[in-house]
Enzyme design. Sequence first.
Site, PDB file in Angstrom:
ATOM      1  N   THR A 161      44.059  32.941  42.375  1.00 46.99           N
ATOM      2  CA  THR A 161      44.966  34.078  42.197  1.00 46.99           C
ATOM      3  C   THR A 161      44.947  34.902  43.484  1.00 46.99           C
ATOM      4  OG1 THR A 161      43.181  35.251  41.021  1.00 46.99           O
ATOM      5  CG2 THR A 161      44.863  34.159  39.680  1.00 46.99           C
ATOM      6  N   LYS A 187      37.207  29.804  40.993  1.00 45.02           N
ATOM      7  CA  LYS A 187      38.100  30.826  41.513  1.00 45.02           C
ATOM      8  C   LYS A 187      37.531  32.173  41.120  1.00 45.02           C
ATOM      9  CE  LYS A 187      40.911  33.065  39.787  1.00 45.02           C
ATOM     10  NZ  LYS A 187      40.968  34.507  39.289  1.00 45.02           N
ATOM     11  N   THR A 198      36.725  38.213  36.536  1.00 49.28           N
ATOM     12  CA  THR A 198      37.783  37.233  36.294  1.00 49.28           C
ATOM     13  C   THR A 198      37.515  36.033  37.161  1.00 49.28           C
ATOM     14  OG1 THR A 198      40.121  36.767  36.068  1.00 49.28           O
ATOM     15  CG2 THR A 198      39.623  38.216  37.781  1.00 49.28           C
ATOM     16  N   GLU A 284      37.906  40.748  46.878  1.00 50.95           N
ATOM     17  CA  GLU A 284      39.194  41.274  47.328  1.00 50.95           C
ATOM     18  C   GLU A 284      39.006  42.299  48.446  1.00 50.95           C
ATOM     19  OE1 GLU A 284      41.773  40.673  43.245  1.00 50.95           O
ATOM     20  OE2 GLU A 284      40.733  42.558  43.558  1.00 50.95           O
ATOM     21  N   ASN A 406      44.665  45.876  44.729  1.00 51.30           N
ATOM     22  CA  ASN A 406      44.669  46.151  43.294  1.00 51.30           C
ATOM     23  C   ASN A 406      45.667  47.202  42.876  1.00 51.30           C
ATOM     24  OD1 ASN A 406      42.483  44.568  41.727  1.00 51.30           O
ATOM     25  ND2 ASN A 406      41.552  45.040  43.701  1.00 51.30           N
TER      26      ASN A 406
END
Length: 411
Positions: A161, A187, A198, A284, A406
């Site tokens: 993602t 992932k 996640t 991220e 985000n």
Amino acid sequence: MEVVSLFKVISDGGVTSPKGFQAGGLHCGLKKTSRNDLGAIVCEVPAVAAAVYTTSVFQAAPLKVTRESIAAGERRLRAIVVNSGNANACTGQQGEADAYEMRASAAAALGLAETEVAVASTGVIGELLPMDRVSSGIAALPSSLSGDNEGSEQFCQAILTTDLVKKEVVVSLEVDGREVRIAGAAKGSGMIHPNMATMLAFVTTDAVIEPQSLQGLLGATTDLTFNMITVDGDTSTNDMLLTMASGLAGNTELSQSHPDWDAFAAAFQYVCQTLAKAIARDGEGASRLVEVTVEGAVTDESARAIAKTIVGSSLVKTAVFGADANWGRIIAAVGRAGEPVNPDTVDIKLGDIIVLTGSRPIPFDEEEALVYLKGDTIAIKVDLHNGPGHATAWGCDLTYDYVRINAAYRT
């Protein structure tokens, strides 16, 4: 090929490297870009299966379906089908029906019983899957499958993602004089704070292994690897770690009493730890991997709690991003972890630079610390001198890009 004690690391393999596995992936229209968003791993024989899942009370529909498949198949699976771009979480009865439809469509396309198929999803929460696209994609999946590295590559791309890089690893070892391979793909980049996050991870092996032993090994290994990483302190709804063992290596059945069990367990842990660290490194917006080691805690469990508190601290993470040797943020995290600590016996190092001894500051070279903290991997070492417990946790720094990514995740 790198040799690591009891096993070898294979640099050019993937989830198809163990005997009996194929994989593949394609784009079916779930993502706005043309990147793969649907993939599968398929075993040519019924594989012993084990899984662990998110501890969130809001568990996505695919987790229920996968649990049912593993239970109905007496811990045997033939395939896992995965989509990215849409989590199929918090989607009510329709979302559950869609997860069952994914399983049924994959079973039909692959010529399997429905209970031989597991399902996983990752992506945006609260949106229904466009099942026309999903069903069309699943029908095309068999033609994308292959047992070579290209199949592994396409699968890895299908599960990403916000990840910037794919995450995979393969090792081999000898069991009963036969080569056994263990491979993994994962992932995860944000919404990472396991007890599972996640993240999705898939481990394949061709070992012959007793089902309960595989489940026990998976649970114990998860506590030391995937449950020791954090990016942002958020646990997601879809986290799943699934392992499948084809048994085609031909060794005698592995269990805790097998003479090669320790070597297999070490190799299995290496695979999971490598994937977990890759997720933390790819957090991220991250620019640095942070590794926190805590020693001298009253128990290992206490050390794990303290290490995760440090690595998850926003103040520690921002200090690392700013290359600021602010040990005060580290000791503050130790103090609020809720674990037994002697406030007069704490030592802290940044790499090899001693900044605190006996809970008292030590003069250090600020310029040397600045250079170290601008590196790619930052090691924070804490010794509590309070017992035999030790643990290591992994995370990343907190950057401006994390907020940017985000703030616009749905758009």
